[in-house]
Enzyme design. Structure first.
Site, PDB file in Angstrom:
ATOM      1  N   ARG A  45       9.464   7.014  -7.861  1.00 13.66           N
ATOM      2  CA  ARG A  45       8.047   7.223  -8.132  1.00 13.66           C
ATOM      3  C   ARG A  45       7.347   7.598  -6.824  1.00 13.66           C
ATOM      4  O   ARG A  45       7.939   7.498  -5.762  1.00 13.66           O
ATOM      5  CB  ARG A  45       7.411   5.981  -8.787  1.00 13.66           C
ATOM      6  CG  ARG A  45       7.878   4.704  -8.144  1.00 13.66           C
ATOM      7  CD  ARG A  45       6.878   3.757  -7.551  1.00 13.66           C
ATOM      8  NE  ARG A  45       5.696   4.272  -7.005  1.00 13.66           N
ATOM      9  CZ  ARG A  45       5.484   4.457  -5.698  1.00 13.66           C
ATOM     10  NH1 ARG A  45       6.449   4.243  -4.804  1.00 13.66           N
ATOM     11  NH2 ARG A  45       4.331   4.899  -5.258  1.00 13.66           N
ATOM     12  N   GLY A  46       6.073   8.000  -6.982  1.00 18.28           N
ATOM     13  CA  GLY A  46       5.348   8.527  -5.825  1.00 18.28           C
ATOM     14  C   GLY A  46       5.470  10.040  -5.875  1.00 18.28           C
ATOM     15  O   GLY A  46       6.592  10.565  -6.022  1.00 18.28           O
ATOM     16  N   GLN A 195       2.885  -1.720  -7.327  1.00 18.73           N
ATOM     17  CA  GLN A 195       3.527  -0.926  -6.259  1.00 18.73           C
ATOM     18  C   GLN A 195       3.119  -1.446  -4.875  1.00 18.73           C
ATOM     19  O   GLN A 195       3.868  -1.303  -3.914  1.00 18.73           O
ATOM     20  CB  GLN A 195       3.134   0.559  -6.383  1.00 18.73           C
ATOM     21  CG  GLN A 195       3.736   1.277  -7.561  1.00 18.73           C
ATOM     22  CD  GLN A 195       2.814   1.272  -8.755  1.00 18.73           C
ATOM     23  OE1 GLN A 195       2.002   0.369  -8.933  1.00 18.73           O
ATOM     24  NE2 GLN A 195       2.948   2.274  -9.604  1.00 18.73           N
ATOM     25  N   ASP A 236      -1.872  12.075  -5.996  1.00 19.04           N
ATOM     26  CA  ASP A 236      -0.918  12.662  -6.954  1.00 19.04           C
ATOM     27  C   ASP A 236      -1.264  14.105  -7.276  1.00 19.04           C
ATOM     28  O   ASP A 236      -0.383  14.919  -7.540  1.00 19.04           O
ATOM     29  CB  ASP A 236      -0.858  11.820  -8.222  1.00 19.04           C
ATOM     30  CG  ASP A 236      -0.165  10.506  -7.898  1.00 19.04           C
ATOM     31  OD1 ASP A 236      -0.855   9.567  -7.462  1.00 19.04           O
ATOM     32  OD2 ASP A 236       1.073  10.445  -8.010  1.00 19.04           O
ATOM     33  N   ASN A 246      -5.304   9.706  -7.963  1.00 20.04           N
ATOM     34  CA  ASN A 246      -4.349   8.792  -7.315  1.00 20.04           C
ATOM     35  C   ASN A 246      -4.239   7.569  -8.225  1.00 20.04           C
ATOM     36  O   ASN A 246      -4.889   7.477  -9.272  1.00 20.04           O
ATOM     37  CB  ASN A 246      -4.816   8.425  -5.902  1.00 20.04           C
ATOM     38  CG  ASN A 246      -3.741   7.672  -5.134  1.00 20.04           C
ATOM     39  OD1 ASN A 246      -2.578   8.083  -5.100  1.00 20.04           O
ATOM     40  ND2 ASN A 246      -4.091   6.540  -4.550  1.00 20.04           N
ATOM     41  N   LYS A 247      -3.430   6.614  -7.810  1.00 25.20           N
ATOM     42  CA  LYS A 247      -3.166   5.429  -8.622  1.00 25.20           C
ATOM     43  C   LYS A 247      -4.454   4.796  -9.139  1.00 25.20           C
ATOM     44  O   LYS A 247      -5.434   4.685  -8.414  1.00 25.20           O
ATOM     45  CB  LYS A 247      -2.368   4.426  -7.775  1.00 25.20           C
ATOM     46  CG  LYS A 247      -1.970   3.136  -8.456  1.00 25.20           C
ATOM     47  CD  LYS A 247      -1.293   3.330  -9.781  1.00 25.20           C
ATOM     48  CE  LYS A 247      -0.050   4.176  -9.745  1.00 25.20           C
ATOM     49  NZ  LYS A 247       0.383   4.622 -11.096  1.00 25.20           N
TER      50      LYS A 247
END
Ligand code: MRU
Length: 349
Positions: A45-46, A195, A236, A246-247
């Site tokens: 992930r990422g 995360q 992202d 982003n997250k």
């Protein structure tokens, strides 16, 4: 350096990010379908790491194809890339990497299949090694923004694990620490998948960078107390105007940062920028399964039948972002202009 992803014995090897921090183990994918599963279930992930995994997965798919006529090979390879592209919708790097892989086939149209497969593998490995170099460049450009004694908040994991190595946001902090600056990092645990708690804390501990773990809902209080003077996160997907996905939770942080006068920096490679999207409104936001919210490690924490909304990302408007750190330099406002220049290849710092 932590090895996130590599090619070994005709297979893609990934550090199992679901097992961390309790176990440090690697998963070997012998088919592109296994790579797809690993992207979907967050074994890898990422955004940049997903891009590298997608490229290596595509190379693996090509390697496993039987001998075919060139046009048939192209068709099958593009179908494989299409399947990989369906694994997760938000990270731009996934689609960027697959486009690069497809270009290899189009560039060498009609070439001998074995040669083409070698070229594809070479391209995937290049995407992997270039990513580490790009992160180091971001570290070089971004580190001057951080001073000795800074207390920096980060959200999610934008470290070596989220990339081929070194990291984006954590890479910048790593570079600043490498220059002898003493930083203290506050790590948001990053609900619901943790995360921050599982991965960022693991990386910082390994690197011996001092950090304190907090739950996401504590960040505002810490800013009010003056305990955080800078924020840095990864991305992202970044739209042409600088709006940044982003997250989930990054948007809330950006509003808090603005209220408390705390600068918010985004660190991301140019491959995360999607100039085809004018604003963040068009960024596709992944929704993940409800069990991520109702359960923790398989143990239920909400009543059965509870209705859940679980967007994995949010969009931070460009106006709440102080600057965007890229491998071409630090992009300043107006982002519409600085992004267009950077993407065209003009150097900024
Ligand atoms: O759902 P994830 O863990 O893939 O989300 C990752 C993030 O949101 C990261 O902050 C982002 O990809 C930047 S990583 C360098």
């Amino acid at each position: 350096m932590i090895k996130t992803i590599f090619w070994k014995n005709n297979a893609v090897v990934l550090i199992d990010q679901n097992a961390l921090p309790l176990a440090e183990r690697y998963v070997t994918c012998k088919s592109y379908q296994e790579v797809i599963s690993c992207i979907k279930d967050l074994t890898v992930r990422g955004a940049p790491a997903i891009g590298v995994a997608a490229a290596m997965g595509a190379a693996l798919g090509a390697l496993r194809l039987p001998s075919l006529q060139p046009e048939k090979f192209r068709h099958k390879f593009f179908t494989i890339c299409g399947e990989i592209a369906m694994s997760r919708p938000t990270a731009r790097n996934l689609f960027w990497a697959l486009e690069r892989m497809k270009k290899v086939v189009d560039r060498t149209r009609g070439a001998n299949q074995q040669h083409l497969v070698r070229q594809l593998l070479h391209e995937a490995k290049m995407i992997c090694s270039e990513d580490i170099e790009i992160n180091r460049q971001m570290g070089k450009y971004g580190s001057p923004l951080f001073a000795d004694g800074d207390h920096v908040l980060t959200h999610c994991n934008a470290g070596a694990l989220a990339t081929a190595g070194y990291g984006t946001a954590l890479g910048v902090l790593r570079a600043a620490v490498g220059q002898g600056k003493k930083l203290h990092v506050y790590v948001d645990e990053t609900r619901p998948v943790l995360q921050g708690a599982r991965l960022t804390a693991w990386e910082l501990k390994k690197e011996k960078i001092p950090f304190t773990l907090i739950t996401d809902n504590m960040a505002g209080f810490l800013m009010q107390q003056g305990k955080i003077n800078k924020i840095i996160v990864g991305a992202d997907r970044i739209a042409a105007n600088g709006d940044t996905a982003n997250k989930i939770g990054t948007y809330s942080l950006s509003v808090l940062a603005r209220a408390h006068g705390v600068p918010l920096y985004i660190a991301a490679p140019l491959s995360t920028i999607d100039v085809s999207l004018k604003t963040g409104k068009s960024i596709p936001i992944e929704e993940r399964k409800s069990e991520e919210v109702t359960h923790f490690k398989g143990v239920r924490s909400a009543p059965a039948g509870t209705k859940v909304y679980n967007p994995a990302f949010d969009v931070t408007p460009a106006r709440f972002i102080t600057a965007i750190i890229t491998e071409k330099g630090v992009l300043q406002k107006p982002f519409g202009v600085s992004i267009a220049r950077a993407v065209k290849g003009e150097k900024r710092s």
